[in-house]
Design a protein around this motif. Structure first.
Motif, PDB file in Angstrom:
ATOM      1  N   LYS A 104       0.946  -1.206   0.051  1.00 35.21           N
ATOM      2  CA  LYS A 104       0.117  -0.097  -0.192  1.00 35.21           C
ATOM      3  C   LYS A 104       1.012   1.447  -0.118  1.00 35.21           C
ATOM      4  O   LYS A 104       0.815   2.262  -0.953  1.00 35.21           O
ATOM      5  N   PRO A 105       2.010   1.413   0.936  1.00 35.10           N
ATOM      6  CA  PRO A 105       2.462   2.723   0.904  1.00 35.10           C
ATOM      7  C   PRO A 105       3.409   2.982  -0.235  1.00 35.10           C
ATOM      8  O   PRO A 105       3.214   4.278  -0.803  1.00 35.10           O
ATOM      9  N   VAL A 106       3.724   1.599  -0.880  1.00 33.88           N
ATOM     10  CA  VAL A 106       4.206   1.595  -2.500  1.00 33.88           C
ATOM     11  C   VAL A 106       2.997   2.624  -3.583  1.00 33.88           C
ATOM     12  O   VAL A 106       3.785   3.310  -4.398  1.00 33.88           O
ATOM     13  N   ALA A 107       1.765   1.455  -3.355  1.00 37.12           N
ATOM     14  CA  ALA A 107       1.428   2.333  -4.114  1.00 37.12           C
ATOM     15  C   ALA A 107       0.529   3.555  -4.023  1.00 37.12           C
ATOM     16  O   ALA A 107       0.783   4.513  -4.864  1.00 37.12           O
ATOM     17  N   LYS A 108       0.245   4.031  -3.159  1.00 32.76           N
ATOM     18  CA  LYS A 108       0.658   5.428  -3.118  1.00 32.76           C
ATOM     19  C   LYS A 108       1.718   6.436  -3.241  1.00 32.76           C
ATOM     20  O   LYS A 108       1.650   7.209  -3.578  1.00 32.76           O
ATOM     21  N   ARG A 109       3.194   6.459  -3.101  1.00 29.10           N
ATOM     22  CA  ARG A 109       4.061   7.023  -3.531  1.00 29.10           C
ATOM     23  C   ARG A 109       4.059   6.865  -4.720  1.00 29.10           C
ATOM     24  O   ARG A 109       4.273   7.920  -5.897  1.00 29.10           O
ATOM     25  N   LEU A 110       3.290   5.663  -5.920  1.00 27.34           N
ATOM     26  CA  LEU A 110       3.279   5.702  -7.054  1.00 27.34           C
ATOM     27  C   LEU A 110       2.247   7.233  -7.992  1.00 27.34           C
ATOM     28  O   LEU A 110       2.568   7.389  -8.416  1.00 27.34           O
ATOM     29  N   SER A 111       1.385   7.068  -6.985  1.00 27.90           N
ATOM     30  CA  SER A 111       0.158   8.032  -7.188  1.00 27.90           C
ATOM     31  C   SER A 111       0.502   9.817  -7.598  1.00 27.90           C
ATOM     32  O   SER A 111       1.267  10.499  -7.964  1.00 27.90           O
ATOM     33  N   GLU A 112       2.155   9.633  -6.218  1.00 24.99           N
ATOM     34  CA  GLU A 112       2.358  10.896  -5.994  1.00 24.99           C
ATOM     35  C   GLU A 112       3.330  11.811  -7.054  1.00 24.99           C
ATOM     36  O   GLU A 112       3.628  12.819  -6.871  1.00 24.99           O
ATOM     37  N   LEU A 113       4.229  10.559  -7.223  1.00 27.12           N
ATOM     38  CA  LEU A 113       4.945  10.529  -8.647  1.00 27.12           C
ATOM     39  C   LEU A 113       3.952  10.459 -10.021  1.00 27.12           C
ATOM     40  O   LEU A 113       4.930  10.321 -11.002  1.00 27.12           O
ATOM     41  N   GLY A 114       2.913  10.784  -9.656  1.00 27.58           N
ATOM     42  CA  GLY A 114       2.243  10.596 -11.415  1.00 27.58           C
ATOM     43  C   GLY A 114       2.360   9.252 -11.808  1.00 27.58           C
ATOM     44  O   GLY A 114       2.019   9.697 -13.485  1.00 27.58           O
ATOM     45  N   VAL A 115       2.581   8.245 -11.638  1.00 29.57           N
ATOM     46  CA  VAL A 115       2.761   7.311 -12.434  1.00 29.57           C
ATOM     47  C   VAL A 115       1.337   5.787 -12.524  1.00 29.57           C
ATOM     48  O   VAL A 115       0.420   6.870 -11.379  1.00 29.57           O
ATOM     49  N   ASP A 116       0.717   6.115 -13.928  1.00 32.58           N
ATOM     50  CA  ASP A 116      -0.876   5.629 -13.573  1.00 32.58           C
ATOM     51  C   ASP A 116       0.212   4.013 -13.615  1.00 32.58           C
ATOM     52  O   ASP A 116       0.341   3.040 -14.724  1.00 32.58           O
ATOM     53  N   VAL A 117      -1.137   2.938 -13.230  1.00 31.41           N
ATOM     54  CA  VAL A 117      -0.544   1.435 -12.352  1.00 31.41           C
ATOM     55  C   VAL A 117      -2.331   1.252 -13.096  1.00 31.41           C
ATOM     56  O   VAL A 117      -3.134   1.160 -12.879  1.00 31.41           O
ATOM     57  N   PHE A 118      -2.135   0.299 -14.508  1.00 32.71           N
ATOM     58  CA  PHE A 118      -2.963  -0.439 -15.013  1.00 32.71           C
ATOM     59  C   PHE A 118      -2.782  -1.811 -14.810  1.00 32.71           C
ATOM     60  O   PHE A 118      -1.835  -2.679 -14.831  1.00 32.71           O
ATOM     61  N   THR A 119      -3.326  -2.322 -13.949  1.00 31.86           N
ATOM     62  CA  THR A 119      -3.749  -4.069 -13.142  1.00 31.86           C
ATOM     63  C   THR A 119      -4.713  -4.699 -13.608  1.00 31.86           C
ATOM     64  O   THR A 119      -6.097  -3.412 -13.824  1.00 31.86           O
ATOM     65  N   GLY A 120      -4.574  -5.749 -14.110  1.00 29.96           N
ATOM     66  CA  GLY A 120      -5.487  -6.858 -14.248  1.00 29.96           C
ATOM     67  C   GLY A 120      -4.907  -6.512 -15.984  1.00 29.96           C
ATOM     68  O   GLY A 120      -6.393  -6.511 -16.545  1.00 29.96           O
ATOM     69  N   ALA A 121      -4.093  -5.755 -16.637  1.00 32.78           N
ATOM     70  CA  ALA A 121      -4.301  -5.660 -17.644  1.00 32.78           C
ATOM     71  C   ALA A 121      -2.890  -6.582 -18.108  1.00 32.78           C
ATOM     72  O   ALA A 121      -2.083  -6.973 -18.078  1.00 32.78           O
ATOM     73  N   LYS A 122      -3.105  -6.857 -19.224  1.00 34.84           N
ATOM     74  CA  LYS A 122      -2.851  -7.321 -20.369  1.00 34.84           C
ATOM     75  C   LYS A 122      -2.013  -6.707 -21.610  1.00 34.84           C
ATOM     76  O   LYS A 122      -3.325  -6.639 -22.398  1.00 34.84           O
ATOM     77  N   ALA A 123      -1.055  -6.679 -22.060  1.00 33.27           N
ATOM     78  CA  ALA A 123       0.047  -5.948 -22.595  1.00 33.27           C
ATOM     79  C   ALA A 123      -0.199  -6.890 -24.489  1.00 33.27           C
ATOM     80  O   ALA A 123       0.198  -7.372 -24.174  1.00 33.27           O
TER      81      ALA A 123
END
Length: 465
Positions: free
Chosen positions: A221-240
């Motif tokens: 959870k703290p890592v996910a929070k930091r990703l959001s603060e850095l403006g990183v878009d995270v797409f889970t359940g997603a297949k390239a």
């Protein structure tokens, strides 16, 4: 064809291989090591060390950016910062060069003969090496396979051009404007966070329901929070799906089934690593396999007498310090010592921001043993040292048996918490109980006090929370 004979032949000079060879040499074992590239393997040359150098540079740049913005409460102000990634990479390469030269020197000091080239088995006692000066045959009483692993390629995202592995990511000459990271495990997030701090617009595409799936959700959870603060878009359940090179667009299927087009001038694929089992003549041997890995026992012995295997080629956890421990043990066995190996005390560290550390069993894994457990968790928001470092996100957690207070596992997340991994591992290795940790005097003010407080919490009398 030149021929040499030795007591021990080590194939691969990564962390496991070179440590095995050095220790064997120290013990007077006639040892030869074969490596096709530079000594140090993936970890030293294109993995652990260079990535940590890049992460450190990114952290320092991020600090300066925040100072320039006036957002930090430290009273420090600076002009607009810039980063020259070419210089950063050159600095990283100098560090790698010093370390690879150091490994070569240590092997020489231990009396280990080094052969540069690609080794291939002829049989269980004989290896041919293709060197710059021709073929060389090596006959050995005992052989250690330490061939390591390679990055996994996706069928529709083959490495080349804008599609890169961590190796190419660590050698970029400029920061990508838009970086898509395929794979939300520790390698992808470590590098993704670093490039986000250096100014890239980073997006993470992860096939599983959450990032860092090998760690429990509370730790991430703290890592996910930091990703959001850095403006990183995270797409889970997603297949390239694939890359449209001319348009610099990554196509992927989102969790809801919709097709998404993601702008990206670089696509970093980090979906795992496979053992390197091809090209060195495994077909000439009768090795039992555990899936795609070489099967070993608790002394790293394979199914063939006189052949050992260590490191990534033997399976998870694919960690340099695991390989080193195995290599040292095998060298001592070859020298006639009685040794065995226990993986319970191996720390796993994710160098994200914040960092994540685990040793031993998680709460869920502990419950599966059938034992009743106690859990103590202490937040860094109540730790004075963390406050002075602007690093209050995260915690330390201790898991122990309820009946005898034996510590089964220790986990933590927080800035710089990797430096506590040794204490965590030692506690598990030495069979510590909650009272041992709680009764040890921890220096104040340090983040390590969180370890003591977590044990106190499990005992029912935390002092500072």
């Amino acid at each position: 064809m030149k021929e040499i004979s030795c007591k021990l032949l080590v194939i691969g000079a990564g962390p496991g291989g070179y440590v095995c060879a050095i220790r064997a040499g120290q013990l007077g074992v006639d040892t030869v090591i074969v490596e096709a590239k530079k000594p140090g393997g993936t970890c030293l040359t294109i993995g652990c060390i260079p990535s940590k150098a890049l992460i450190h540079a990114a952290d320092e740049f991020d600090k300066v950016v925040h100072m320039a913005s006036g957002k930090l409460p430290l009273g420090i102000s600076l002009g607009e910062p810039t980063i020259d990634l070419k210089k950063t990479v050159a600095w990283k390469d100098r560090i790698v060069g010093r370390l690879t030269n150091g490994v070569a020197g240590l092997l020489k000091k231990a009396g280990v003969k080094q052969v540069h080239g690609w080794a291939k088995f002829r049989d269980g006692k004989t290896v041919e090496v293709e060197t710059e000066t021709g073929q060389q045959m090596i006959r050995a009483e005992t052989i250690v396979i330490a061939t390591g692993s390679v990055a996994v390629e996706l069928p529709l995202l083959r490495f080349g051009g804008p599609v890169i592995s961590s190796t190419e990511a660590l050698a970029l000459k400029e920061v990508p404007k838009q970086l898509a990271v395929v794979g939300g495990g520790y390698i992808g997030l470590e590098l993704g966070i670093a490039f986000a701090k250096m100014g890239a617009k980073v997006s993470v595409v992860e096939a599983l329901p959450r990032i860092l799936p090998l760690y429990d959700a509370e730790l991430t959870k703290p890592v996910a929070k930091r990703l959001s603060e850095l403006g990183v878009d995270v797409f889970t359940g997603a297949k390239a799906q694939r890359l449209e090179p001319k348009a610099d667009v990554l196509l992927f299927t989102a969790a809801d089934g919709k097709k998404v087009r993601l702008q990206a001038d670089k696509v970093l694929v980090t979906v795992g690593r496979n053992p390197l089992t091809e090209g060195w003549g495994i077909e000439e041997l009768a090795l039992d396999m555990a899936g795609k890995f070489v099967r070993i026992d608790d002394q790293c012995q394979t199914s063939m007498r006189g052949i050992y295997a260590i490191g990534d080629v033997t399976g998870e956890p694919m960690l340099a310090h695991r390989a080193m421990a195995q290599g040292e043990m095998v060298a001592e066995i070859v020298a006639g010592h009685k040794r065995s190996w226990d993986k319970r005390g191996i720390p796993a560290v994710c160098f994200t921001d914040p960092e994540v550390v685990t040793v031993g069993l998680s709460p869920d894994e502990s419950r599966k043993t059938g034992a009743e457990i106690k859990i103590g968790q202490f937040p860094f928001s109540a730790n004075g040292r963390a406050m002075t470092m602007l690093a209050e996100d995260g915690f330390v957690r201790v898991v122990a048996r309820a009946d005898n207070h034996l510590v089964l596992g220790i986990q933590g997340v927080g800035r710089g918490i990797s430096e506590l991994s040794t204490a965590f591992g030692m506690a598990i290795e030495m069979g510590a109980r909650l009272e041992d940790i709680a009764g040890s005097i921890h220096a104040h003010p340090t983040q390590g006090e969180g370890f003591q407080e977590a044990a106190l919490k499990a005992l029912g009398y935390a002092l500072h929370v």
